[in-house]
Design an enzyme around this catalytic site. Sequence first.
Site, PDB file in Angstrom:
ATOM      1  N   HIS A  82      50.780  74.376  -2.452  1.00 52.33           N
ATOM      2  CA  HIS A  82      51.357  75.252  -1.427  1.00 52.33           C
ATOM      3  C   HIS A  82      52.836  75.447  -1.722  1.00 52.33           C
ATOM      4  CE1 HIS A  82      51.980  77.014   2.546  1.00 52.33           C
ATOM      5  NE2 HIS A  82      53.132  76.353   2.535  1.00 52.33           N
ATOM      6  N   ASP A 161      46.669  77.086  15.423  1.00 51.48           N
ATOM      7  CA  ASP A 161      47.869  77.357  14.619  1.00 51.48           C
ATOM      8  C   ASP A 161      48.066  78.862  14.455  1.00 51.48           C
ATOM      9  OD1 ASP A 161      49.996  77.006  12.532  1.00 51.48           O
ATOM     10  OD2 ASP A 161      48.453  78.014  11.357  1.00 51.48           O
ATOM     11  N   ARG A 168      55.309  82.022  17.508  1.00 51.18           N
ATOM     12  CA  ARG A 168      56.602  81.553  16.980  1.00 51.18           C
ATOM     13  C   ARG A 168      57.294  82.666  16.217  1.00 51.18           C
ATOM     14  NH1 ARG A 168      54.715  77.423  13.281  1.00 51.18           N
ATOM     15  NH2 ARG A 168      56.869  77.236  12.650  1.00 51.18           N
ATOM     16  N   SER A 183      52.074  73.206  11.126  1.00 50.43           N
ATOM     17  CA  SER A 183      51.343  74.449  10.898  1.00 50.43           C
ATOM     18  C   SER A 183      50.700  74.434   9.508  1.00 50.43           C
ATOM     19  CB  SER A 183      52.330  75.622  11.033  1.00 50.43           C
ATOM     20  OG  SER A 183      51.774  76.814  10.573  1.00 50.43           O
ATOM     21  N   LYS A 187      46.354  73.402   8.331  1.00 51.59           N
ATOM     22  CA  LYS A 187      45.472  74.258   7.522  1.00 51.59           C
ATOM     23  C   LYS A 187      45.068  73.550   6.232  1.00 51.59           C
ATOM     24  CE  LYS A 187      48.648  77.361   8.103  1.00 51.59           C
ATOM     25  NZ  LYS A 187      49.577  78.367   8.557  1.00 51.59           N
TER      26      LYS A 187
HETATM   27  N1  URA Z   1      53.914  79.060   6.965  1.00 48.34           N
HETATM   28  C1  URA Z   1      53.007  78.578   7.858  1.00 48.34           C
HETATM   29  O1  URA Z   1      51.812  78.602   7.607  1.00 48.34           O
HETATM   30  N2  URA Z   1      53.468  78.079   9.014  1.00 48.34           N
HETATM   31  C2  URA Z   1      54.779  78.025   9.322  1.00 48.34           C
HETATM   32  O2  URA Z   1      55.120  77.557  10.385  1.00 48.34           O
HETATM   33  C3  URA Z   1      55.701  78.539   8.391  1.00 48.34           C
HETATM   34  C4  URA Z   1      55.247  79.048   7.211  1.00 48.34           C
END
Ligand code: URA
Length: 456
Positions: A82, A161, A168, A183, A187
């Site tokens: 990621h 999320d 957000r 967040s 995932k």
């Molecule tokens: N990417 C995400 O998936 N969540 C966040 O809060 C910020 C970037």
Amino acid sequence: MIVPRLIERKRDGGSLAADEWRDLIHAYSAGDVPDYQMAALMMAVFFRGMTRGETEAITDAMLSSGARLDLSDMTGPRLDKHSTGGVGDKVSLILAPLIAALGVPVPMMSGRGLGHTGGTLDKLEAIPGFRTDLSLAAARAQLDRIGCALIGQTGEIAPADRKLYALRDATGTVESIPLISASIMSKKLAEGLTGLVLDIKSGSGAFLPALDREIDLAKTMIELGHDRGCPVVALVTAMDRPLGNACGNAIEVRESIEFLRGAPPADLATVTYALGAEMLLLAGVCTDREDAHAQMRDAITSGRAADRFRAIVAAQGGDQRVVDDVTLLPSAPVKMEYRAARDGIIQSVTPRVIGHGIVALGGGRRTMRDVVDPRVGFDVFVKPNAVVTEGEVIAIVHAADSSGSDVGRRVLDEAIAIGDAQVETLPLVSHRITSSAIELLHQPASRARSSTGSSR
Ligand code: URA
């Protein structure tokens, strides 16, 4: 649960108990807590932060709000990577097929571009026909068949999320380390991984430009993974200039394919191989970094990595012929050469300006509802400290029409500065962070024009 009391407690510097976070996220997900209360709470978190216990509780609550990719019957490693996001960052497109070609399954869940940073899903969808909206069952079947699935966050995964992130995004509460960590990890933990590698960007083009904040972000995600049986390793990599040459959806796919066919820009190769080596080490399929690099180079030169990408593209409905003929990718009707205005030394290629420039050309999003034009963007052939001569082509604007090429020229005028002095750049890979240590790596800064075999 009386939500205003929870908001007041957080506002005044207190913390919420794990069961309060669980009940709140559950109620919000079910539509029983209104957005205005959740937005107020998120703003209180933004200013007051969260304890480690609170960060864990909100992560677990969001994770359990949806389904997980059940890979427990797979005995071997499953790895993902990621990135905190950047400009020209196409590393996921390269590493997913490359690592899968080395026998390590990669269930990769990616996001879309927003603001100045690009998104892997938008890049993949530049391939005609490519679908990223696979169900978890389809992703699982593809993983069994070809060892890799490249998907987006479906409605099944961490729906809490999804809802909270949209809130957000609309309320100025994204840039909170515990909220970003929760967040992302809610995932990633739903993917059934045995390991995760994080690419934490540093520099002016990073999501959180201050290095200490980026390191805190990495440490928070590492702890969350570690405590939930998913080892996480992070590398801090440079985002004070774009990565590679291509910046824009289809042209980044083109550069990724060129990489898989053995012609990478030097900076992109350094960062990609460094992250790939961490994935192979976590998977336990190599003895050391040298072995990892040798295996990756072999997968490229033998054509196995490109073959795997072809298989993934075909499996996800895309036109697999693009892997052998990049001219089949969407192409902008206007391509304008951009020339150096004077002799000198490149002082900066500012990633945020390039990233916002892609949005201005129509290739990115201002809001999640915007549709992207996959054809547009920039090829930038120079890096800070490259010596250039007046009139030399240093970039190409890919635009939808002539007014777009004017916009592109102005973007490059702002992004690329030419002067007379050598400048300091960030090391391409500066730190390695694990649950037990932060290592400073000594990678020399990039000093020259990016050496590349890729075509313009
Ligand atoms: N990417 C995400 O998936 N969540 C966040 O809060 C910020 C970037």
